[in-house]
Design an enzyme around this catalytic site. Structure first.
Site, PDB file in Angstrom:
ATOM      1  N   LYS A 102     -18.085  17.579   8.234  1.00 32.63           N
ATOM      2  CA  LYS A 102     -17.064  18.619   8.420  1.00 32.63           C
ATOM      3  C   LYS A 102     -17.593  19.618   9.436  1.00 32.63           C
ATOM      4  O   LYS A 102     -18.807  19.794   9.577  1.00 32.63           O
ATOM      5  CB  LYS A 102     -16.789  19.346   7.098  1.00 32.63           C
ATOM      6  CG  LYS A 102     -15.436  20.018   7.058  1.00 32.63           C
ATOM      7  CD  LYS A 102     -14.330  19.023   6.784  1.00 32.63           C
ATOM      8  CE  LYS A 102     -12.968  19.647   6.703  1.00 32.63           C
ATOM      9  NZ  LYS A 102     -11.963  18.660   6.271  1.00 32.63           N
TER      10      LYS A 102
HETATM   11  P1  NAD Z   1      -2.477  23.971   8.318  1.00 37.16           P
HETATM   12  O1  NAD Z   1      -3.277  24.971   9.009  1.00 37.16           O
HETATM   13  O2  NAD Z   1      -1.579  23.079   9.092  1.00 37.16           O
HETATM   14  O3  NAD Z   1      -1.580  24.666   7.187  1.00 37.16           O
HETATM   15  C1  NAD Z   1      -2.118  25.512   6.221  1.00 37.16           C
HETATM   16  C2  NAD Z   1      -0.952  26.178   5.491  1.00 37.16           C
HETATM   17  O4  NAD Z   1      -1.475  26.977   4.433  1.00 37.16           O
HETATM   18  C3  NAD Z   1      -0.118  27.114   6.354  1.00 37.16           C
HETATM   19  O5  NAD Z   1       1.245  27.028   5.983  1.00 37.16           O
HETATM   20  C4  NAD Z   1      -0.676  28.494   5.994  1.00 37.16           C
HETATM   21  O6  NAD Z   1       0.243  29.548   6.221  1.00 37.16           O
HETATM   22  C5  NAD Z   1      -0.935  28.287   4.525  1.00 37.16           C
HETATM   23  N1  NAD Z   1      -1.890  29.237   3.980  1.00 37.16           N
HETATM   24  C6  NAD Z   1      -3.036  29.685   4.548  1.00 37.16           C
HETATM   25  N2  NAD Z   1      -3.620  30.601   3.752  1.00 37.16           N
HETATM   26  C7  NAD Z   1      -2.831  30.722   2.670  1.00 37.16           C
HETATM   27  C8  NAD Z   1      -2.885  31.522   1.509  1.00 37.16           C
HETATM   28  N3  NAD Z   1      -3.885  32.377   1.311  1.00 37.16           N
HETATM   29  N4  NAD Z   1      -1.898  31.380   0.609  1.00 37.16           N
HETATM   30  C9  NAD Z   1      -0.882  30.527   0.806  1.00 37.16           C
HETATM   31  N5  NAD Z   1      -0.766  29.744   1.883  1.00 37.16           N
HETATM   32  C10 NAD Z   1      -1.734  29.847   2.815  1.00 37.16           C
HETATM   33  O7  NAD Z   1      -3.539  23.115   7.460  1.00 37.16           O
HETATM   34  P2  NAD Z   1      -3.349  21.647   6.890  1.00 37.16           P
HETATM   35  O8  NAD Z   1      -3.888  20.698   7.882  1.00 37.16           O
HETATM   36  O9  NAD Z   1      -1.980  21.486   6.341  1.00 37.16           O
HETATM   37  O10 NAD Z   1      -4.414  21.661   5.683  1.00 37.16           O
HETATM   38  C11 NAD Z   1      -4.088  22.218   4.421  1.00 37.16           C
HETATM   39  C12 NAD Z   1      -5.118  21.744   3.401  1.00 37.16           C
HETATM   40  O11 NAD Z   1      -5.126  20.333   3.358  1.00 37.16           O
HETATM   41  C13 NAD Z   1      -6.575  22.148   3.675  1.00 37.16           C
HETATM   42  O12 NAD Z   1      -7.216  22.339   2.449  1.00 37.16           O
HETATM   43  C14 NAD Z   1      -7.140  20.940   4.373  1.00 37.16           C
HETATM   44  O13 NAD Z   1      -8.540  20.858   4.248  1.00 37.16           O
HETATM   45  C15 NAD Z   1      -6.437  19.841   3.605  1.00 37.16           C
HETATM   46  N6  NAD Z   1      -6.356  18.573   4.303  1.00 37.16           N
HETATM   47  C16 NAD Z   1      -5.730  18.461   5.517  1.00 37.16           C
HETATM   48  C17 NAD Z   1      -5.641  17.210   6.124  1.00 37.16           C
HETATM   49  C18 NAD Z   1      -4.908  17.001   7.423  1.00 37.16           C
HETATM   50  O14 NAD Z   1      -4.792  15.850   7.862  1.00 37.16           O
HETATM   51  N7  NAD Z   1      -4.379  18.025   8.062  1.00 37.16           N
HETATM   52  C19 NAD Z   1      -6.212  16.096   5.508  1.00 37.16           C
HETATM   53  C20 NAD Z   1      -6.818  16.251   4.264  1.00 37.16           C
HETATM   54  C21 NAD Z   1      -6.882  17.491   3.675  1.00 37.16           C
END
Ligand code: NAD
Length: 411
Positions: A102
């Protein structure tokens, strides 16, 4: 509790279940390599600001290290290490030939211009390039990074090593990205929910779903659950708050609203709610898809009103909250099973790049469904036979596979 502590406590339970030797526990809990870099970046007003970045390769016994890069003000060593560790278990559980890594930069990207973000990404790439490569370590997007950020990384790396699309995944399709990668994590979450729905009898069609986070994972999950499973998304939120409608939100219209850079709580066709209220909304499926450590003993674990928690985000449930949910008989479909669709399609992207060949979107979805469904069934069956939670069973399978690779390599 930090990401590192969360990973350690969950690790212990599963290691005991498979009687893992002490020396192997040390190997599997210790990162293979950690890098911390300083990142001087020229800002638009001429000043130089210095950021801190991390790349942690947790384990590479089963293949090149794999894991996203996150830009966040709270990204620090412990968080990145915890997430790198989870990636090792995730790739092992999906049985794809990668290890876990990561990266993170401690920065609030909302305060940077696009040019500043590009300079930051290029600087970060220069400083960690020495440990990257298609057969060493392959980054991908995570919180606050996207296909554009991956393109800058690819461009910077390729300027020294020649065009190397397989050094990074989550690229735009025009630059060797895979069809279906962008929605893959949300799609994978949906496939896991569909399998669990068949097993548990909790329907998806017309069921109530609450989603925290409306970024890549949350918004794709919402869209696909409505379009392909007929679910009712009653509440979603972003960092500014959420919106609620018991009859089900109009997700395509809400997506349009968000695409116009407007916050979710300003959606005029639902009741405005806070992120705290979101947890107490009655629903069948509760899907945290934002950040880690959001379901805790101290705040909300005793108050959730859902039938099942589906972890779209990484590490959203702290171990003490996990115990409360176990006591309350609320099953948790754990992160490195539920959200593994992204890394799985990243693997398809990497192999397409190496083969210089492109799959159709249908092929990608079909392979994703087969891979994640098999992992779900492995976890379910072990959980049933040993009488343990989905999470402990998922860990046990993953730890067993990584330990086997370490032993075969002579450790
Ligand atoms: P992103 O940046 O696209 O979206 C994050 C979302 O969370 C946004 O809508 C943001 O406004 C919201 N957010 C941020 N802080 C917040 C808070 N304090 N309270 C409520 N909402 C909040 O990120 P993503 O890629 O969708 O990733 C989200 C989660 O999924 C993370 O934990 C990431 O590690 C995990 N993840 C992502 C992927 C991927 O392919 N993108 C894969 C596996 C896991």
């Amino acid at each position: 509790m930090s990401g590192k502590d969360i990973a350690a406590s969950q690790f212990e339970r599963a290691a005991n279940l498979i009687n893992l030797e002490d020396y192997m526990r040390r190997i599997l809990m210790t990162p293979f390599r950690e890098i911390q870099v300083e990142l001087p970046v020229r800002m638009d007003d001429g000043r130089i600001e210095v950021f801190t970045g991390y790349r942690i390769q947790h384990n590479g016994a089963r293949g090149p290290c794999k894991g996203g890069i996150r830009y966040h003000p709270e990204a620090d060593h412990d968080e990145v290490l915890g997430l790198a560790t989870i990636m090792t278990w995730k790739t092992a559980l999906m049985d794809i030939p990668f290890g876990g890594a990561k990266g993170g930069v401690t920065v609030d990207p909302r305060k940077l211009s696009k040019l500043e973000l590009e300079r930051l990404t290029r600087r970060f790439t220069q400083r960690i390039a020495i440990v990257l490569g298609p057969y060493r370590d392959v980054p991908a997007p995570d919180v606050n990074t996207n296909a554009q950020v991956m393109t800058w990384l690819l461009d910077e790396y390729s300027s020294r090593h020649g065009y190397t699309p397989a050094v990074v995944t989550g690229k735009p399709v025009a630059l060797g990205g895979s069809l279906g990668r962008e929605e893959a994590t949300g799609r994978g979450v949906m496939y896991v929910m569909a399998e669990y729905s068949r097993d548990s009898g909790i329907p998806l069609r017309d069921s109530r779903v609450v989603i925290q986070g409306f970024g890549n994972v949350g918004s794709n999950l919402a869209r696909l659950l409505v379009a392909e499973e007929g679910a009712r998304i009653v509440a979603v939120s972003d960092v500014d708050g959420g919106t609620y409608d018991e009859r089900g939100l109009d997700i395509p219209a809400l997506l349009q609203h968000v695409a116009e850079k407007r916050p979710v709580p300003e959606w005029p066709h639902g009741r405005r709610i806070t992120n705290d209220e979101l947890w107490t909304i009655p629903c069948e499926w509760l899907c945290p898809c934002a950040l880690g450590g959001v379901i805790t003993k101290e705040t909300n674990a005793a108050k959730l009103q859902c039938k099942v928690v589906v972890e779209g985000a990484n590490e959203p449930t702290t171990p003490t909250a996990d115990l409360i949910l176990e006591e309350r008989r609320i099953p948790v479909l754990p992160d490195f099973l539920a959200n593994a669709g992204g890394v799985t399609v990243s693997y398809f992207e990497w192999s397409q790049n190496l083969q210089q060949h492109r799959w159709t979107h249908e092929q990608v979805n079909a392979e994703l469904k087969a891979t994640i469904t098999k992992a779900y069934k492995d976890v379910r069956d072990l959980g049933k036979s040993k009488g343990v939670s989905f999470r402990t069973a998922a860990y046990a399978i993953a730890l067993g596979r990584v330990a086997e690779a370490e032993r075969l390599r002579g450790n």
